[in-house]
Write a protein that holds these residues in place. Structure first.
Motif, PDB file in Angstrom:
ATOM      1  N   ASP A   1      48.100  71.134 136.375  1.00 43.08           N
ATOM      2  CA  ASP A   1      49.829  71.426 135.912  1.00 43.08           C
ATOM      3  C   ASP A   1      49.932  69.188 135.746  1.00 43.08           C
TER       4      ASP A   1
ATOM      5  N   TYR B   1      49.911  80.062 132.131  1.00 46.27           N
ATOM      6  CA  TYR B   1      49.363  79.056 132.769  1.00 46.27           C
ATOM      7  C   TYR B   1      49.735  79.241 134.360  1.00 46.27           C
ATOM      8  N   ARG B   2      49.798  80.397 134.912  1.00 45.20           N
ATOM      9  CA  ARG B   2      50.041  79.945 136.654  1.00 45.20           C
ATOM     10  C   ARG B   2      49.571  78.773 137.579  1.00 45.20           C
ATOM     11  N   SER B   3      49.173  78.005 136.887  1.00 46.17           N
ATOM     12  CA  SER B   3      48.690  77.376 138.234  1.00 46.17           C
ATOM     13  C   SER B   3      48.801  77.452 140.030  1.00 46.17           C
TER      14      SER B   3
ATOM     15  N   LEU C   1      48.295  78.257 127.339  1.00 47.48           N
ATOM     16  CA  LEU C   1      48.947  77.675 128.124  1.00 47.48           C
ATOM     17  C   LEU C   1      50.808  78.250 128.674  1.00 47.48           C
ATOM     18  N   ARG C   2      50.999  78.984 127.731  1.00 44.35           N
ATOM     19  CA  ARG C   2      51.951  80.004 128.496  1.00 44.35           C
ATOM     20  C   ARG C   2      51.777  80.441 129.777  1.00 44.35           C
TER      21      ARG C   2
ATOM     22  N   LEU D   1      50.496  68.446 132.453  1.00 46.09           N
ATOM     23  CA  LEU D   1      51.444  69.436 131.320  1.00 46.09           C
ATOM     24  C   LEU D   1      52.326  68.667 131.492  1.00 46.09           C
ATOM     25  N   VAL D   2      53.219  67.538 132.603  1.00 46.13           N
ATOM     26  CA  VAL D   2      54.459  67.261 133.140  1.00 46.13           C
ATOM     27  C   VAL D   2      54.179  65.643 132.028  1.00 46.13           C
TER      28      VAL D   2
ATOM     29  N   MET E   1      61.084  62.995 132.205  1.00 50.99           N
ATOM     30  CA  MET E   1      61.380  63.479 133.545  1.00 50.99           C
ATOM     31  C   MET E   1      60.583  62.390 134.261  1.00 50.99           C
TER      32      MET E   1
ATOM     33  N   ALA F   1      59.454  65.358 129.065  1.00 50.95           N
ATOM     34  CA  ALA F   1      58.727  65.307 130.182  1.00 50.95           C
ATOM     35  C   ALA F   1      58.980  63.535 129.710  1.00 50.95           C
TER      36      ALA F   1
ATOM     37  N   PRO G   1      51.076  66.027 123.688  1.00 48.53           N
ATOM     38  CA  PRO G   1      50.415  67.525 123.507  1.00 48.53           C
ATOM     39  C   PRO G   1      49.077  67.745 124.845  1.00 48.53           C
ATOM     40  N   VAL G   2      49.094  68.853 125.815  1.00 45.90           N
ATOM     41  CA  VAL G   2      48.059  68.954 126.354  1.00 45.90           C
ATOM     42  C   VAL G   2      46.775  68.593 125.878  1.00 45.90           C
TER      43      VAL G   2
ATOM     44  N   ILE H   1      56.027  73.344 133.817  1.00 40.87           N
ATOM     45  CA  ILE H   1      54.357  73.772 133.854  1.00 40.87           C
ATOM     46  C   ILE H   1      54.134  75.576 133.830  1.00 40.87           C
ATOM     47  N   LEU H   2      55.412  76.030 134.541  1.00 37.71           N
ATOM     48  CA  LEU H   2      55.295  77.144 134.656  1.00 37.71           C
ATOM     49  C   LEU H   2      56.557  77.351 133.659  1.00 37.71           C
ATOM     50  N   VAL H   3      55.942  78.350 133.109  1.00 38.41           N
ATOM     51  CA  VAL H   3      57.208  79.262 132.531  1.00 38.41           C
ATOM     52  C   VAL H   3      58.295  80.607 132.728  1.00 38.41           C
TER      53      VAL H   3
ATOM     54  N   ARG I   1      48.897  66.144 145.336  1.00 39.27           N
ATOM     55  CA  ARG I   1      47.914  65.887 144.233  1.00 39.27           C
ATOM     56  C   ARG I   1      48.550  64.667 143.503  1.00 39.27           C
TER      57      ARG I   1
ATOM     58  N   GLY J   1      44.178  74.572 139.768  1.00 37.22           N
ATOM     59  CA  GLY J   1      45.435  73.839 139.085  1.00 37.22           C
ATOM     60  C   GLY J   1      45.803  72.563 138.921  1.00 37.22           C
TER      61      GLY J   1
ATOM     62  N   ARG K   1      58.687  71.362 126.441  1.00 39.46           N
ATOM     63  CA  ARG K   1      58.311  70.473 127.232  1.00 39.46           C
ATOM     64  C   ARG K   1      58.224  68.734 126.878  1.00 39.46           C
ATOM     65  N   THR K   2      57.049  69.055 125.796  1.00 41.86           N
ATOM     66  CA  THR K   2      57.027  66.577 125.449  1.00 41.86           C
ATOM     67  C   THR K   2      58.117  66.802 125.842  1.00 41.86           C
TER      68      THR K   2
ATOM     69  N   PHE L   1      54.710  86.083 140.378  1.00 43.94           N
ATOM     70  CA  PHE L   1      53.213  86.673 139.639  1.00 43.94           C
ATOM     71  C   PHE L   1      52.909  88.069 140.124  1.00 43.94           C
TER      72      PHE L   1
END
Ligand code: ATP
Ligand code: MG
Lengths: 272, 324
Positions: free
Chosen positions: A101, A267-269, A264-265, A104-105, B96, B93, A109-110, B70-72, B103, A98, B89-90, B18
Motif C-alpha cells: 500500500d 493487488y488486493r491489499s 499490480l492490478r 503505491l501511494v 495527494m 500521487a 514506479p513501484v 492502491i486498489l482497482v 500503517r 499489505g 497512479r503516479t 473481493f
C-alpha cells in the motif's frame, strides 16, 4: 513534460539506493565483514569445481579454462542482477502484510521501489568473484579473438543480466497471486545460475531444449559462449544463435513487464 | 482546472468486490464474494473537509484505497482532479497526501529527518517550499525532538504525527486520512486537528477523513458521510445526522444525596439512577443550558457533565431504522 516511466523509475531507484548505501555505510565495519563473508561464500562455491578438475581433465568435453569461462560469465550476469534486483523476493511478504500500500501511494514506479528496497551493496561479492574468474579464464583460453567474438562478450553479459532481471521481475509478479512463492523464484534464479556454470553437454538434451524454448536461460551464457569457444550447438541450432541473446532478453523483459503490471492490478491489499 | 473544482473527487456507482475462499468443512473450500464497496456515488468540491464514517467493515478504507489508486475498482467510475487513479497512479500521487493510521508510509529504519529528505526528492519539492513546510510541521506537530529518531523507535502517536507531516510536505491538493487520530493523546489530538484546519483554510486542501472519534468530525468536517455495508447511508451535515439518527446527549448530575429519579425537566428524561448520581437524556440538537437550569432550580446540584452521543450509537440506530 511527461517523462518516461523508465527515467522516473531509474531516478527513484538511484535515490533509494543512495539512501540505503549511505545508511549501511554508517556501520562500515559490519558492511566490510558482510561483504567479505559474501565473497568467501562465492569463492568456496567455485572451489568445488577446482576440486573436480584435480581428478579429471575435462567436464563434458570442456577443459578448466572453458568451464571457468562459463562459470565467470554466469556468475557475473547473475551477480549484476542480484545486486540490482535482489530485494524483489520480498514482494510476497509485502503483498501478504499489505505494506505494498505505502509504495503505491508514492509518485514513483513501484518496481523501482521494491527493487531498491534494502539495497545490499555487500552483494557485489558475487560480481567480484565472477569478474575475477572471467579474467582468469580469458588469460588461459585458447580462442581466436575475431571481432564478432570480442563484441559478443559484453553483449552476452548484459543480455544475460537482463534475462535474469526478467526472471526476478516475473517471479516477483507471480507473488501477487501466490504470495508465498519466493522459493519458486529462487529455484529458477539460483538454480539457473548453478546450471549455467556447467557446460550444456553434461545435461540431457531435453533439459537444454527446455531452457532454450520454455525458459530461455540458455541465452544467458551457453549459446553466446559456445560461439566464442567455437563449440557446436548441443541441440543442433545454428552457430549464430548466440547473437540472438539481446533479442531474447528484450522479449523476456517485455513479458516480465506485462506480468508485473498485471500483478499490480491484481493487488488486493489487506483488510486492515 | 476550474471545471474540476465542483467535483474534485467524483465517484459514480463505484464497487469493489473481493473474492475470498472460505473453509467449508474439512479440506473443502468455497469461493465467496465480499462486496466491500457496493455502488457508492458522491462528489466532493475542492477545499471541502469530509468525514467518512461508519462501523467496522463498512468499506471506508476500501474506498480510500480506490481513491489513492492502491486498489482497482471492480466497477463504476472514479475521478480525482479529473484523473483516473488506477490508470495514472503516479501522476495523481504527486498531488495527494495519504495517512494510514494503522500503517506508516515512512521508512521504518530511517530517522524522520532522512525520511523527509527522501520524500522531498521523490516529490521534487522546491527547496523553499520544503523548508517552509517542514518548519511549520515541526512547530505545529511538535516534532523537533523526534527528527533524529528512527521511525521504528517512535511511539504510535509520535509516528502518526510524523506521518501527517510527511503527507503534507509537498502541498497536496487532496489529503486522505484513514483514522489519523488513532492512538493520539488528548493534547496531540487537539494539535493535529488545529493543524489540519489550518492547512485546509490556508491551502484550500480537500480532505477526506475516516475516524471513530466524533470530536474529529465535529471540529473539522463541514460534511459527513455515513457508510455501511459498502453503501452511503447518509450524506450531509453533522447536525442533520443527529436529527436523522435521533441521537441523544446525556447530562450526568451529581446531587447532594440519593433522591428519587429527577422529574419535570422539559425535553429531558431520566434514564439511570445510581446513588446520588443521575443520567438525563435529551436530543443532541437541543441546548444543554435550559435543562441544567431546570435541574439546578429544583434539585441540590453538586456537579454535572454532558456526554456527547457516541457516533457508533448514532450510526447503529440509524442503520437499524433503515433496515427495519
Ligand atoms: N484485501 C481484502 N481481502 C478480502 N476482503 C477484504 C479486503 N479488504 C477489505 N475486505 C473486506 O471488505 C470489507 C470492508 O473493509 P474496510 O477495510 O474497507 O472497512 P472499514 O470501513 O475501513 O472498517 P474499519 O472501521 O474496521 O477500518 C470488510 O468486510 C473486509 O473484510
Ligand atoms: Mg478501515
Amino acid at each position: 513534460m511527461a517523462e518516461s516511466q523508465l527515467y522516473q523509475g531509474l531516478r527513484a531507484y538511484a535515490l533509494i539506493v543512495g539512501m540505503w548505501v549511505r545508511s549501511t555505510m554508517a556501520y562500515r565495519t559490519s558492511f566490510v565483514i558482510m561483504a567479505l563473508g559474501n565473497l568467501a561464500i562465492t569463492a568456496l562455491d567455485f572451489a568445488v569445481i577446482g576440486l573436480m578438475f584435480s581428478h579429471v581433465d575435462a567436464l563434458g568435453g570442456f577443459d578448466l579454462a572453458e568451464v571457468t569461462f562459463l562459470y565467470g560469465t554466469s556468475s557475473t550476469a547473475f551477480g549484476l542482477t542480484d545486486l540490482a534486483f535482489g530485494s524483489m523476493e520480498r514482494v510476497g511478504r509485502r503483498v501478504r502484510d499489505g505494506t505494498m500500500d505505502t509504495l503505491l501511494v508514492r509518485p514513483v514506479p513501484v518496481l523501482a521501489q521494491v527493487a531498491a528496497d534494502r539495497f545490499a551493496l555487500r552483494r557485489v561479492g558475487r560480481i567480484i568473484q565472477g569478474v575475477a574468474l572471467l579474467g582468469w579464464s580469458l588469460a588461459h583460453l585458447d580462442v581466436n579473438w575475431t571481432w564478432d567474438r570480442v563484441l559478443l562478450l559484453p553483449v552476452m553479459l548484459l543480455s544475460g543480466a537482463a534475462i535474469f532481471a526478467a526472471l526476478f521481475v516475473a517471479g516477483a509478479a507471480f507473488q501477487f497471486w501466490a504470495s508465498d512463492a519466493a522459493e519458486v523464484q529462487s529455484a529458477f534464479t539460483y538454480g539457473g545460475t548453478t546450471m549455467l556454470q556447467f557446460p550444456p553437454t553434461v545435461f540431457t538434451t531435453e533439459l537444454v531444449r527446455a531452457v532454450t524454448f520454455v525458459l530461455p536461460l540458455a541465452f544467458v551464457n551457453w549459446f553466446p559462449a559456445l560461439h566464442i569457444l567455437g563449440r557446436p550447438n548441443p541441440i543442433g541450432l545454428p552457430d549464430g544463435i548466440g547473437f540472438a541473446a539481446p533479442l531474447v532478453a528484450v522479449a523476456c523483459c517485455a513479458l516480465a513487464g506485462l506480468a508485473w503490471g498485471a500483478g499490480l492490478r491484481a493487488y488486493r491489499s489487506t483488510g486492515s | 482546472m476550474a471545471a474540476n473544482d465542483a467535483a474534485f473527487i467524483e465517484l459514480d456507482a463505484v464497487e469493489k468486490v473481493f473474492t475470498v475462499r472460505r473453509r467449508a468443512g474439512w479440506m473443502r473450500r468455497e469461493r465467496h464474494e465480499v462486496r466491500a464497496v457496493d455502488g457508492i456515488s458522491f462528489q466532493v468540491p475542492r477545499g471541502e473537509v469530509v468525514g467518512y464514517i461508519g462501523p467496522n467493515g463498512a468499506g471506508k478504507s476500501t474506498t480510500i484505497k480506490m481513491l489513492t489508486g492502491i486498489l482497482v475498482p471492480s466497477g463504476g467510475r472514479l475521478r480525482v482532479a479529473g484523473i483516473d487513479p488506477s490508470k495514472e497512479r503516479t501522476r495523481l500521487a504527486r498531488r495527494m497526501g495519504v495517512v494510514f493510521g494503522q500503517r506508516t508510509t515512512l521508512w521504518w529504519d530511517l530517522p524522520l529527518r532522512d525520511s523527509y529528505a527522501l520524500v522531498r526528492r521523490m516529490y521534487r519539492i522546491p527547496d523553499d517550499r520544503y523548508r517552509h513546510n517542514l518548519e511549520r510541521c515541526v512547530e505545529l506537530l511538535d516534532l523537533a525532538e523526534l527528527l533524529e529518531v528512527p521511525v521504528r523507535q517512535l511511539s504510535l502517536g509520535q509516528r502518526m504525527r510524523g506521518d501527517i507531516a510527511a503527507a503534507l510536505l509537498h502541498d497536496p491538493d487532496v489529503l486522505y486520512l484513514d483514522e489519523p487520530t488513532i492512538g493520539l493523546d488528548v493534547i496531540s489530538k487537539v494539535k493535529v486537528r488545529e493543524f489540519l484546519r489550518e492547512v485546509n483554510t490556508e491551502q484550500n486542501t480537500t480532505v477526506l477523513l475516516t475516524t471513530h472519534d466524533l470530536t474529529d468530525i465535529e471540529q473539522l468536517c463541514q460534511r459527513v458521510m455515513v457508510i455501511d455495508h459498502g453503501r452511503v447511508m447518509y450524506d450531509g451535515s453533522l447536525a442533520g445526522l443527529h436529527a436523522v439518527g435521533e441521537s441523544e446527549r446525556t447530562l450526568v448530575v451529581d446531587l447532594e444525596r440519593e433522591l428519587p429519579p429527577i422529574e419535570g425537566v422539559p425535553g429531558a428524561r431520566t434514564v439511570r439512577v445510581d446513588g446520588a448520581r443521575q443520567w438525563l437524556a435529551f436530543p443532541a440538537a437541543a441546548s444543554a443550558a435550559p435543562i441544567v437550569a431546570a435541574v439546578a432550580a429544583a434539585y441540590p446540584l453538586v456537579d454535572l457533565s454532558v456526554r456527547e452521543p457516541d457516533i457508533e450509537d448514532v450510526i447503529a440506530k440509524m442503520y437499524a431504522e433503515r433496515s427495519g
